[in-house]
Design a protein around this motif. Structure first.
Motif, PDB file in Angstrom:
ATOM      1  N   LEU A 132       0.817  -1.211   0.000  1.00 46.94           N
ATOM      2  CA  LEU A 132       0.000   0.000   0.000  1.00 46.94           C
ATOM      3  C   LEU A 132       0.852   1.263   0.000  1.00 46.94           C
ATOM      4  CD1 LEU A 132      -2.708   1.446   0.227  1.00 46.94           C
ATOM      5  CD2 LEU A 132      -2.639   1.057   2.698  1.00 46.94           C
ATOM      6  N   VAL A 133       1.933   1.268   0.755  1.00 49.03           N
ATOM      7  CA  VAL A 133       2.810   2.436   0.809  1.00 49.03           C
ATOM      8  C   VAL A 133       3.371   2.742  -0.581  1.00 49.03           C
ATOM      9  CG1 VAL A 133       4.936   3.387   1.763  1.00 49.03           C
ATOM     10  CG2 VAL A 133       3.397   2.065   3.228  1.00 49.03           C
ATOM     11  N   ALA A 134       3.734   1.692  -1.314  1.00 47.28           N
ATOM     12  CA  ALA A 134       4.258   1.886  -2.676  1.00 47.28           C
ATOM     13  C   ALA A 134       3.181   2.453  -3.589  1.00 47.28           C
ATOM     14  CB  ALA A 134       4.772   0.563  -3.224  1.00 47.28           C
ATOM     15  N   ALA A 135       1.930   2.018  -3.397  1.00 44.60           N
ATOM     16  CA  ALA A 135       0.836   2.537  -4.219  1.00 44.60           C
ATOM     17  C   ALA A 135       0.602   4.019  -3.947  1.00 44.60           C
ATOM     18  CB  ALA A 135      -0.442   1.739  -3.926  1.00 44.60           C
ATOM     19  N   LEU A 136       0.651   4.406  -2.673  1.00 45.59           N
ATOM     20  CA  LEU A 136       0.512   5.821  -2.317  1.00 45.59           C
ATOM     21  C   LEU A 136       1.680   6.634  -2.853  1.00 45.59           C
ATOM     22  CD1 LEU A 136      -0.730   5.389   1.371  1.00 45.59           C
ATOM     23  CD2 LEU A 136      -2.081   6.252  -0.557  1.00 45.59           C
ATOM     24  N   ASP A 137       2.859   6.036  -2.812  1.00 46.43           N
ATOM     25  CA  ASP A 137       4.058   6.707  -3.331  1.00 46.43           C
ATOM     26  C   ASP A 137       3.921   6.938  -4.836  1.00 46.43           C
ATOM     27  OD1 ASP A 137       6.689   7.767  -2.732  1.00 46.43           O
ATOM     28  OD2 ASP A 137       7.498   6.112  -3.903  1.00 46.43           O
ATOM     29  N   ALA A 138       3.271   6.013  -5.530  1.00 46.47           N
ATOM     30  CA  ALA A 138       3.051   6.165  -6.968  1.00 46.47           C
ATOM     31  C   ALA A 138       2.122   7.348  -7.251  1.00 46.47           C
ATOM     32  CB  ALA A 138       2.464   4.879  -7.544  1.00 46.47           C
ATOM     33  N   VAL A 139       1.109   7.529  -6.393  1.00 46.11           N
ATOM     34  CA  VAL A 139       0.225   8.693  -6.533  1.00 46.11           C
ATOM     35  C   VAL A 139       1.014   9.983  -6.332  1.00 46.11           C
ATOM     36  CG1 VAL A 139      -1.804   9.880  -5.600  1.00 46.11           C
ATOM     37  CG2 VAL A 139      -1.791   7.389  -5.764  1.00 46.11           C
ATOM     38  N   LEU A 140       1.907   9.965  -5.350  1.00 49.01           N
ATOM     39  CA  LEU A 140       2.740  11.134  -5.080  1.00 49.01           C
ATOM     40  C   LEU A 140       3.609  11.481  -6.286  1.00 49.01           C
ATOM     41  CD1 LEU A 140       3.926  13.240  -3.079  1.00 49.01           C
ATOM     42  CD2 LEU A 140       5.545  11.477  -2.368  1.00 49.01           C
ATOM     43  N   LYS A 141       4.221  10.479  -6.884  1.00 48.44           N
ATOM     44  CA  LYS A 141       5.100  10.715  -8.045  1.00 48.44           C
ATOM     45  C   LYS A 141       4.306  11.259  -9.230  1.00 48.44           C
ATOM     46  CE  LYS A 141       8.838   7.424  -7.165  1.00 48.44           C
ATOM     47  NZ  LYS A 141       8.435   7.018  -5.822  1.00 48.44           N
ATOM     48  N   GLU A 142       3.071  10.784  -9.375  1.00 47.15           N
ATOM     49  CA  GLU A 142       2.249  11.254 -10.481  1.00 47.15           C
ATOM     50  C   GLU A 142       1.891  12.731 -10.305  1.00 47.15           C
ATOM     51  OE1 GLU A 142      -1.163  12.455 -12.637  1.00 47.15           O
ATOM     52  OE2 GLU A 142      -1.275  12.067 -10.475  1.00 47.15           O
ATOM     53  N   ARG A 143       1.771  13.170  -9.058  1.00 51.47           N
ATOM     54  CA  ARG A 143       1.380  14.552  -8.789  1.00 51.47           C
ATOM     55  C   ARG A 143       2.561  15.512  -8.741  1.00 51.47           C
ATOM     56  NH1 ARG A 143      -3.649  14.832  -4.566  1.00 51.47           N
ATOM     57  NH2 ARG A 143      -5.014  13.400  -5.678  1.00 51.47           N
ATOM     58  N   GLN A 144       3.739  14.997  -8.522  1.00 49.84           N
ATOM     59  CA  GLN A 144       4.905  15.859  -8.286  1.00 49.84           C
ATOM     60  C   GLN A 144       5.106  16.938  -9.342  1.00 49.84           C
ATOM     61  OE1 GLN A 144       8.571  13.726  -7.764  1.00 49.84           O
ATOM     62  NE2 GLN A 144       9.719  15.540  -7.182  1.00 49.84           N
ATOM     63  N   PRO A 145       5.014  16.632 -10.634  1.00 48.02           N
ATOM     64  CA  PRO A 145       5.257  17.688 -11.630  1.00 48.02           C
ATOM     65  C   PRO A 145       4.221  18.803 -11.600  1.00 48.02           C
ATOM     66  CG  PRO A 145       5.372  15.483 -12.611  1.00 48.02           C
ATOM     67  CD  PRO A 145       4.768  15.324 -11.261  1.00 48.02           C
ATOM     68  N   ARG A 146       3.058  18.573 -10.946  1.00 46.96           N
ATOM     69  CA  ARG A 146       1.961  19.539 -11.003  1.00 46.96           C
ATOM     70  C   ARG A 146       1.755  20.327  -9.716  1.00 46.96           C
ATOM     71  NH1 ARG A 146      -2.414  16.876 -11.031  1.00 46.96           N
ATOM     72  NH2 ARG A 146      -1.733  14.723 -10.932  1.00 46.96           N
TER      73      ARG A 146
ATOM     74  N   THR B  58       4.381  22.057  -1.385  1.00 46.45           N
ATOM     75  CA  THR B  58       3.265  21.119  -1.317  1.00 46.45           C
ATOM     76  C   THR B  58       3.775  19.685  -1.422  1.00 46.45           C
ATOM     77  OG1 THR B  58       1.804  22.739  -2.354  1.00 46.45           O
ATOM     78  CG2 THR B  58       1.077  20.450  -2.378  1.00 46.45           C
ATOM     79  N   PHE B  59       4.707  19.465  -2.347  1.00 41.35           N
ATOM     80  CA  PHE B  59       5.283  18.124  -2.498  1.00 41.35           C
ATOM     81  C   PHE B  59       5.994  17.687  -1.221  1.00 41.35           C
ATOM     82  CE2 PHE B  59       8.959  15.462  -3.641  1.00 41.35           C
ATOM     83  CZ  PHE B  59       8.280  14.356  -4.142  1.00 41.35           C
ATOM     84  N   GLN B  60       6.702  18.594  -0.586  1.00 39.05           N
ATOM     85  CA  GLN B  60       7.389  18.261   0.664  1.00 39.05           C
ATOM     86  C   GLN B  60       6.381  17.913   1.763  1.00 39.05           C
ATOM     87  OE1 GLN B  60       9.694  21.870   1.077  1.00 39.05           O
ATOM     88  NE2 GLN B  60      11.510  20.964   0.152  1.00 39.05           N
ATOM     89  N   THR B  61       5.251  18.624   1.799  1.00 43.93           N
ATOM     90  CA  THR B  61       4.206  18.322   2.776  1.00 43.93           C
ATOM     91  C   THR B  61       3.627  16.934   2.534  1.00 43.93           C
ATOM     92  OG1 THR B  61       3.614  20.661   3.002  1.00 43.93           O
ATOM     93  CG2 THR B  61       1.961  19.042   3.672  1.00 43.93           C
ATOM     94  N   TYR B  62       3.320  16.634   1.275  1.00 45.75           N
ATOM     95  CA  TYR B  62       2.802  15.306   0.929  1.00 45.75           C
ATOM     96  C   TYR B  62       3.787  14.214   1.334  1.00 45.75           C
ATOM     97  CZ  TYR B  62      -0.806  17.498  -2.031  1.00 45.75           C
ATOM     98  OH  TYR B  62      -1.868  18.223  -2.502  1.00 45.75           O
ATOM     99  N   THR B  63       5.066  14.444   1.048  1.00 45.01           N
ATOM    100  CA  THR B  63       6.092  13.458   1.378  1.00 45.01           C
ATOM    101  C   THR B  63       6.160  13.227   2.880  1.00 45.01           C
ATOM    102  OG1 THR B  63       7.414  14.104  -0.555  1.00 45.01           O
ATOM    103  CG2 THR B  63       8.555  12.894   1.190  1.00 45.01           C
ATOM    104  N   SER B  64       6.095  14.311   3.662  1.00 46.29           N
ATOM    105  CA  SER B  64       6.139  14.203   5.119  1.00 46.29           C
ATOM    106  C   SER B  64       4.960  13.390   5.643  1.00 46.29           C
ATOM    107  CB  SER B  64       6.138  15.602   5.736  1.00 46.29           C
ATOM    108  OG  SER B  64       6.106  15.537   7.143  1.00 46.29           O
ATOM    109  N   VAL B  65       3.760  13.627   5.092  1.00 48.98           N
ATOM    110  CA  VAL B  65       2.565  12.893   5.526  1.00 48.98           C
ATOM    111  C   VAL B  65       2.706  11.408   5.218  1.00 48.98           C
ATOM    112  CG1 VAL B  65       0.099  12.556   5.117  1.00 48.98           C
ATOM    113  CG2 VAL B  65       1.018  14.873   5.342  1.00 48.98           C
ATOM    114  N   LEU B  66       3.167  11.084   4.016  1.00 53.27           N
ATOM    115  CA  LEU B  66       3.309   9.672   3.629  1.00 53.27           C
ATOM    116  C   LEU B  66       4.403   8.979   4.441  1.00 53.27           C
ATOM    117  CD1 LEU B  66       2.821   9.635  -0.244  1.00 53.27           C
ATOM    118  CD2 LEU B  66       1.163   9.302   1.584  1.00 53.27           C
ATOM    119  N   ASN B  67       5.437   9.721   4.815  1.00 57.18           N
ATOM    120  CA  ASN B  67       6.487   9.140   5.658  1.00 57.18           C
ATOM    121  C   ASN B  67       5.931   8.775   7.038  1.00 57.18           C
ATOM    122  OD1 ASN B  67       8.433   9.303   3.682  1.00 57.18           O
ATOM    123  ND2 ASN B  67       9.301  11.222   4.415  1.00 57.18           N
ATOM    124  N   LYS B  68       5.097   9.654   7.585  1.00 56.53           N
ATOM    125  CA  LYS B  68       4.456   9.351   8.877  1.00 56.53           C
ATOM    126  C   LYS B  68       3.555   8.130   8.752  1.00 56.53           C
ATOM    127  CE  LYS B  68       4.204  14.172  10.579  1.00 56.53           C
ATOM    128  NZ  LYS B  68       4.472  14.913   9.340  1.00 56.53           N
TER     129      LYS B  68
END
Length: 322
Positions: free
Chosen positions: A74-88, A93-103
């Motif tokens: 599941l973590v990898a699937a969420l990480d894939a969503v993060l990567k898809e959003r990163q360019p946009r 915002t990306f750093q905030t998303y990364t921090s949340v997923l790390n927690k």
């Protein structure tokens, strides 16, 4: 497949600026331009990011390696969503998303291994046990709800576990400014125990910079001859370049930084400027330990120095707008 020499791999940004978003650009077998971000945002030195960029390039040249090593949880699937959003999204915002997923990952993997079940309430309790603020917890749930919605829409998850979960909004209490007697006490203690922390305190007190802005300052942000400091738009909370004059009491602190490499972070490890930026909670945690050792109320924090500086400036007759 296109010849490997024709992939035209390039690592951006060209100037290797750590404050920018890094990615590897190349053309695939059809000639289409592709951008790969990998885990570049997880690293904080040029050397580490170049090593990750090299891994991305090797994986692009040998795509079967990706299929073999890719995690399927599941973590990898969420990480894939993060990567898809990163360019946009913006870097902050990306750093905030990364921090949340790390927690979430820090809680989910051991919790799921023990119980084989995802209980969002347990995740909330995990955050509260880590002394995260109510505001931080609410924001984390908003991000996770949004990311799980993407998984559900794509058919990668059955039901969003965070969809009906709500955290009561609590009006935050501003941190209190320090009284002059407290300032004198803390100056003596912090300067003796943690000189670098006291140096950071002075940036908050005299310049009104936020703790997260201070930790990202570089030597290149100091205009030594003009006696000014630039708060770059990419690190300023207000997204504007801010140029501030250095007050006289802070000049000796600034002068000690002369001669340091321009790309060094002012606040790095081992009490010295360096290539690696300290973590987002580093200064806050160190300051909190000292406050606790002196039995200060939780109404005081590192941010209290900003309020103290503003209060003293106002009392000295400096207009609030200025």
């Amino acid at each position: 497949m296109m010849d490997k020499k024709n992939f035209c791999f390039k690592i951006y940004p060209i100037n290797r600026d750590l404050s920018k978003v890094w990615f590897v650009s190349f053309k695939d077998a059809t000639g289409r331009e592709v951008k790969k971000y990998g885990h570049l945002a997880h690293y904080h030195t040029v050397e580490e990011r170049l090593a990750e960029a090299d891994r991305i390039i090797r994986a692009a040249k040998n795509p079967f390696i990706i299929n073999y090593t890719k995690r399927r949880d599941l973590v990898a699937a969420l990480d894939a969503v993060l990567k898809e959003r990163q360019p946009r999204v913006a870097l902050k915002t990306f750093q905030t998303y990364t921090s949340v997923l790390n927690k979430f990952a820090a809680w989910y993997r051991p919790a799921y291994k023990a119980d084989n079940h995802l209980n969002p309430v347990d995740f909330i309790n995990f955050l509260y046990s880590g002394n995260y603020s109510n505001s931080t917890i609410r924001k984390s749930l908003v991000v996770l709800k949004n990311f799980f919605n993407c998984l559900v829409k794509c058919g990668n998850y059955e039901k969003n576990p965070f969809v009906d979960l709500k955290i009561k909004k609590i009006r935050g209490k501003s941190k209190l400014p320090f009284h002059p007697e407290q300032v004198a006490e803390l100056k003596a203690v912090i300067a003796a125990r943690d000189p670098q922390l006291w140096q950071a305190v002075q940036f908050l007190y005299y310049l009104f910079f936020r703790p997260n802005e201070v930790r990202q300052l570089k030597i290149s942000d100091i205009l030594f001859f003009e006696q000014k400091i630039i708060l770059r738009d990419e690190i300023a909370k207000d997204d504007d370049n801010i140029l501030k004059a250095v007050p006289a009491p802070l000049l000796p602190v600034i002068d000690k930084l002369r001669g340091q490499p321009a790309n060094y972070f002012i606040f790095s490890h081992n009490q010295q400027p360096g290539k690696k930026m300290i973590s987002i909670n580093n200064l806050n945690d160190r300051h909190r330990k000292i406050l606790r050792s002196l039995n200060y109320s939780t109404r005081y924090s590192l941010y209290s120095w900003v309020h103290t500086g503003i209060k003293m400036a106002a009392m000295a007759g400096i207009p609030l707008k200025q």
